[in-house]
Design a protein around this motif. Structure first.
Motif, PDB file in Angstrom:
ATOM      1  N   ARG A 303       0.817  -1.213   0.000  1.00  0.00           N
ATOM      2  CA  ARG A 303       0.000   0.000   0.000  1.00  0.00           C
ATOM      3  C   ARG A 303       0.851   1.264   0.000  1.00  0.00           C
ATOM      4  O   ARG A 303       0.582   2.211  -0.745  1.00  0.00           O
ATOM      5  CB  ARG A 303      -0.915   0.017   1.228  1.00  0.00           C
ATOM      6  CG  ARG A 303      -1.989  -1.063   1.226  1.00  0.00           C
ATOM      7  CD  ARG A 303      -2.933  -0.899   2.407  1.00  0.00           C
ATOM      8  NE  ARG A 303      -3.941  -1.948   2.429  1.00  0.00           N
ATOM      9  CZ  ARG A 303      -5.085  -1.910   1.746  1.00  0.00           C
ATOM     10  NH1 ARG A 303      -5.348  -0.868   0.988  1.00  0.00           N
ATOM     11  NH2 ARG A 303      -5.950  -2.907   1.829  1.00  0.00           N
ATOM     12  N   ASP A 304       1.869   1.311   0.838  1.00  0.00           N
ATOM     13  CA  ASP A 304       2.684   2.515   1.023  1.00  0.00           C
ATOM     14  C   ASP A 304       4.132   2.065   1.182  1.00  0.00           C
ATOM     15  O   ASP A 304       4.499   1.479   2.198  1.00  0.00           O
ATOM     16  CB  ASP A 304       2.198   3.269   2.267  1.00  0.00           C
ATOM     17  CG  ASP A 304       2.932   4.579   2.487  1.00  0.00           C
ATOM     18  OD1 ASP A 304       4.158   4.631   2.247  1.00  0.00           O
ATOM     19  OD2 ASP A 304       2.291   5.549   2.917  1.00  0.00           O
ATOM     20  N   ILE A 305       4.958   2.332   0.182  1.00  0.00           N
ATOM     21  CA  ILE A 305       6.322   1.810   0.188  1.00  0.00           C
ATOM     22  C   ILE A 305       7.134   2.396   1.341  1.00  0.00           C
ATOM     23  O   ILE A 305       7.948   1.689   1.966  1.00  0.00           O
ATOM     24  CB  ILE A 305       7.025   2.067  -1.172  1.00  0.00           C
ATOM     25  CG1 ILE A 305       8.375   1.343  -1.229  1.00  0.00           C
ATOM     26  CG2 ILE A 305       7.173   3.540  -1.442  1.00  0.00           C
ATOM     27  CD1 ILE A 305       8.272  -0.141  -1.142  1.00  0.00           C
ATOM     28  N   ALA A 306       6.940   3.671   1.669  1.00  0.00           N
ATOM     29  CA  ALA A 306       7.709   4.274   2.759  1.00  0.00           C
ATOM     30  C   ALA A 306       7.354   3.614   4.089  1.00  0.00           C
ATOM     31  O   ALA A 306       8.237   3.306   4.906  1.00  0.00           O
ATOM     32  CB  ALA A 306       7.451   5.776   2.813  1.00  0.00           C
ATOM     33  N   ARG A 307       6.063   3.385   4.320  1.00  0.00           N
ATOM     34  CA  ARG A 307       5.649   2.742   5.564  1.00  0.00           C
ATOM     35  C   ARG A 307       6.180   1.315   5.636  1.00  0.00           C
ATOM     36  O   ARG A 307       6.649   0.857   6.683  1.00  0.00           O
ATOM     37  CB  ARG A 307       4.128   2.739   5.665  1.00  0.00           C
ATOM     38  CG  ARG A 307       3.629   2.100   6.961  1.00  0.00           C
ATOM     39  CD  ARG A 307       2.126   1.938   6.975  1.00  0.00           C
ATOM     40  NE  ARG A 307       1.690   1.330   8.232  1.00  0.00           N
ATOM     41  CZ  ARG A 307       0.469   0.856   8.442  1.00  0.00           C
ATOM     42  NH1 ARG A 307      -0.439   0.905   7.488  1.00  0.00           N
ATOM     43  NH2 ARG A 307       0.157   0.321   9.599  1.00  0.00           N
ATOM     44  N   LEU A 308       6.114   0.593   4.506  1.00  0.00           N
ATOM     45  CA  LEU A 308       6.575  -0.792   4.490  1.00  0.00           C
ATOM     46  C   LEU A 308       8.060  -0.883   4.785  1.00  0.00           C
ATOM     47  O   LEU A 308       8.510  -1.735   5.563  1.00  0.00           O
ATOM     48  CB  LEU A 308       6.257  -1.427   3.132  1.00  0.00           C
ATOM     49  CG  LEU A 308       6.708  -2.869   2.926  1.00  0.00           C
ATOM     50  CD1 LEU A 308       6.065  -3.801   3.942  1.00  0.00           C
ATOM     51  CD2 LEU A 308       6.401  -3.328   1.498  1.00  0.00           C
ATOM     52  N   MET A 309       8.866  -0.017   4.176  1.00  0.00           N
ATOM     53  CA  MET A 309      10.309  -0.062   4.398  1.00  0.00           C
ATOM     54  C   MET A 309      10.664   0.338   5.827  1.00  0.00           C
ATOM     55  O   MET A 309      11.568  -0.239   6.443  1.00  0.00           O
ATOM     56  CB  MET A 309      11.019   0.844   3.396  1.00  0.00           C
ATOM     57  CG  MET A 309      10.979   0.329   1.953  1.00  0.00           C
ATOM     58  SD  MET A 309      11.721  -1.313   1.762  1.00  0.00           S
ATOM     59  CE  MET A 309      10.245  -2.350   1.703  1.00  0.00           C
ATOM     60  N   TRP A 318      17.091   5.226   0.001  1.00  0.00           N
ATOM     61  CA  TRP A 318      16.817   4.411  -1.172  1.00  0.00           C
ATOM     62  C   TRP A 318      15.947   5.182  -2.161  1.00  0.00           C
ATOM     63  O   TRP A 318      15.256   6.123  -1.802  1.00  0.00           O
ATOM     64  CB  TRP A 318      16.136   3.096  -0.779  1.00  0.00           C
ATOM     65  CG  TRP A 318      15.058   3.247   0.260  1.00  0.00           C
ATOM     66  CD1 TRP A 318      15.199   3.100   1.613  1.00  0.00           C
ATOM     67  CD2 TRP A 318      13.691   3.610   0.047  1.00  0.00           C
ATOM     68  NE1 TRP A 318      14.009   3.335   2.256  1.00  0.00           N
ATOM     69  CE2 TRP A 318      13.066   3.645   1.321  1.00  0.00           C
ATOM     70  CE3 TRP A 318      12.931   3.892  -1.072  1.00  0.00           C
ATOM     71  CZ2 TRP A 318      11.717   3.965   1.491  1.00  0.00           C
ATOM     72  CZ3 TRP A 318      11.594   4.214  -0.913  1.00  0.00           C
ATOM     73  CH2 TRP A 318      10.999   4.242   0.350  1.00  0.00           C
ATOM     74  N   ARG A 319      15.981   4.726  -3.418  1.00  0.00           N
ATOM     75  CA  ARG A 319      15.126   5.293  -4.464  1.00  0.00           C
ATOM     76  C   ARG A 319      14.213   4.196  -4.975  1.00  0.00           C
ATOM     77  O   ARG A 319      14.659   3.106  -5.319  1.00  0.00           O
ATOM     78  CB  ARG A 319      15.977   5.863  -5.599  1.00  0.00           C
ATOM     79  CG  ARG A 319      15.175   6.460  -6.756  1.00  0.00           C
ATOM     80  CD  ARG A 319      16.079   7.258  -7.696  1.00  0.00           C
ATOM     81  NE  ARG A 319      17.185   6.466  -8.190  1.00  0.00           N
ATOM     82  CZ  ARG A 319      17.129   5.700  -9.276  1.00  0.00           C
ATOM     83  NH1 ARG A 319      16.003   5.602  -9.975  1.00  0.00           N
ATOM     84  NH2 ARG A 319      18.204   5.038  -9.674  1.00  0.00           N
ATOM     85  N   TYR A 320      12.946   4.485  -5.033  1.00  0.00           N
ATOM     86  CA  TYR A 320      11.897   3.501  -5.341  1.00  0.00           C
ATOM     87  C   TYR A 320      11.482   3.587  -6.804  1.00  0.00           C
ATOM     88  O   TYR A 320      11.323   4.688  -7.342  1.00  0.00           O
ATOM     89  CB  TYR A 320      10.702   3.751  -4.435  1.00  0.00           C
ATOM     90  CG  TYR A 320       9.419   3.051  -4.795  1.00  0.00           C
ATOM     91  CD1 TYR A 320       9.298   1.669  -4.701  1.00  0.00           C
ATOM     92  CD2 TYR A 320       8.300   3.786  -5.190  1.00  0.00           C
ATOM     93  CE1 TYR A 320       8.103   1.026  -5.003  1.00  0.00           C
ATOM     94  CE2 TYR A 320       7.102   3.160  -5.486  1.00  0.00           C
ATOM     95  CZ  TYR A 320       7.005   1.791  -5.398  1.00  0.00           C
ATOM     96  OH  TYR A 320       5.818   1.157  -5.690  1.00  0.00           O
ATOM     97  N   ALA A 321      11.301   2.430  -7.451  1.00  0.00           N
ATOM     98  CA  ALA A 321      10.808   2.370  -8.828  1.00  0.00           C
ATOM     99  C   ALA A 321       9.798   1.245  -8.939  1.00  0.00           C
ATOM    100  O   ALA A 321      10.176   0.066  -8.925  1.00  0.00           O
ATOM    101  CB  ALA A 321      11.961   2.152  -9.809  1.00  0.00           C
TER     102      ALA A 321
END
Length: 464
Positions: A303-309, A318-321
């Motif tokens: 749902r939310d990459i920042a929350r998951l990480m 990190w940079r997300y793609a």
């Protein structure tokens, strides 16, 4: 003379023949009846039977063992020339519109639009397509209801399309779709609106630039087959669709083919007697019946990459793609940061003991995603040792639109219409590696290939 390759990802040769016989695809019928018709064999099995592998083979003539492109963005680093690089070496121009896992070599001549999942290749001329690619990638890569796009992004996209072929038919289709969504909230047809817009863009540049070689790639029907084969042929499946799903999606697969039939008709009208028109699908699909006894295959996405990480204990930097379905990439500034992140992501556990995520490292980058493929119980939580915390699975992940019901098949369609080509059907399947040498012969360029063109090397039978 020009060559246009319609790259309609994963259309089934079997369904094409079936829908043509039923009268649903008049333009595909016209093309097939005037073409050399072949069925290609991808010569791979899962996990190597993926479109981002097969399209590289089709464009280079190399097998997977030779080109080694296993992930969706590996193609950017491949040093082998694609067919359009050979065209450029001959001094002629190209228009590569969305081809999957593609890249260009130094000296490329023409226009290049990467596929919407690409994270490395840039469009050419440099930055020319940015208003288009930014909006399209936001919708294609992210599956959330509200992609991260602003009114300014829409305005820039609109201005770009107004100067790049936006047709009245596409505008009316988009308006009709929005009106229909207010009535029934069915949004799956949006993918076909994107097809229309990409075709408008393709046709505009093709007419203005008159390139020697062009490709046009779209993926909507492949997506429909993956998620809605169950509603298309419910009698094949043990898990039956709900009444609502059947009502909304029983014609989704057929509508995808009909939408592409409309594009075939426009391509036929756009090409002359001295031009080549090619249909290429690289591989196809078949019903997925292997998970009917265990509840069906369901894909989950974060749902939310920042929350998951943060929950996994992965430090910022990190940079997300986003890539496709449940898959995403993370890029780090150091190898140690990537190693630590992979360890912490794969250390997550469900409360029933299962590992919920994979994280494969390659240099400074991670290829990661959710491994869960069946609905977990509502009470299942995800445990993080790094954060010393437990969070509900569905607070971190959500299911994509439906159970998977279509899977890949190695057969693909390869139809060639052009001057001097007699309408015939090849008796036997041909290797997908024959596509590149055949396109080289059609376009009059030279390259080093391990296979020969099907125009000169295969026995033929006249199609019935």
């Amino acid at each position: 003379m020009s060559t246009i390759v319609l790259e309609f990802n994963e259309l089934s040769p079997t369904l094409l023949d079936r829908f043509i016989a039923a009268g649903h695809l008049p333009n595909f019928k016209r093309l097939r009846n005037s073409a050399l018709v072949a069925v290609t064999d991808a010569e791979e099995a899962a996990p190597n039977l993926e479109p981002w592998i097969q399209w590289v083979t089709a464009h280079t003539g190399l097998s997977y063992a030779e080109h080694g492109c296993f992930k969706l963005n590996d193609g950017a680093a491949l040093s082998a020339p694609r067919i359009w690089d050979l065209v450029s070496r001959s001094g002629r121009t190209n228009w590569i519109c969305g081809s999957m896992n593609a890249a260009v070599q130094a000296g490329f001549l023409g226009h290049f639009l990467p596929d919407p999942w690409a994270t490395e290749p840039v469009s050419l001329p440099d930055g020319h397509f940015e208003p288009y690619t930014h909006l399209v990638r936001s919708y294609v890569q992210e599956h959330s209801a509200q992609p991260d796009v602003s009114p300014l992004d829409f305005a820039r996209f609109g201005r770009f399309m107004l100067t790049h072929g936006l047709s009245a038919q596409s505008v009316l289709a988009a308006i009709a779709q929005l009106v229909q969504e207010r009535a029934d909230n069915v949004k799956w047809r949006r993918a076909m609106i994107l097809d229309r817009l990409q075709w408008d863009l393709f046709r505009s540049i093709y007419r203005n630039e008159k390139p020697h070689f062009s490709t046009f790639f779209i993926n909507s029907t492949a997506h429909f087959q993956h998620f809605h084969w169950r509603e298309f042929e419910p009698e094949l499946f043990g898990i039956q669709p709900s009444e609502q799903d059947f009502r909304e999606h029983r014609d989704t697969v057929l509508e995808g083919y009909r939408n592409m039939d409309r594009l075939v008709g426009q391509a036929l009208a756009m090409t002359g007697g001295d031009d080549n028109l090619v249909l290429l699908t690289a591989l196809s699909q078949q019903p997925m019946l292997t998970h009917e006894e265990d509840g069906g295959r369901q894909i989950f996405r974060h749902r939310d990459i920042a929350r998951l990480m943060a929950f996994a204990g992965v430090a910022p930097g990190w940079r997300y793609a986003p890539v496709m379905s449940q898959q995403f990439l993370l890029h780090f500034e150091s190898e140690q940061a990537a190693i630590t992140a992979a360890e912490r992501i794969e250390a997550l556990r469900l409360s029933d003991g299962r590992q919920p995520m994979w994280a494969r490292r390659e240099g400074l980058s991670l290829d990661a995603g959710c491994m869960v493929e069946q609905y977990p119980a509502k009470e299942i939580v995800v445990l993080s040792l790094a954060a010393n915390e437990a969070v509900g699975f569905f607070d971190l992940f959500y299911p994509l639109e439906a159970l998977r019901s279509g899977k890949h098949h190695p057969d693909g369609a390869f139809w060639i219409k052009g001057p001097g080509i007699q309408p015939r059907r090849l008796a036997d399947r041909v290797s997908l590696r024959t596509v590149a040498p055949t396109l080289a012969e059609l376009t009059g360029v030279e390259g080093q290939f391990s296979m020969r063109s099907i125009l000169v090397s295969m026995p033929m039978e006249i199609a019935a």
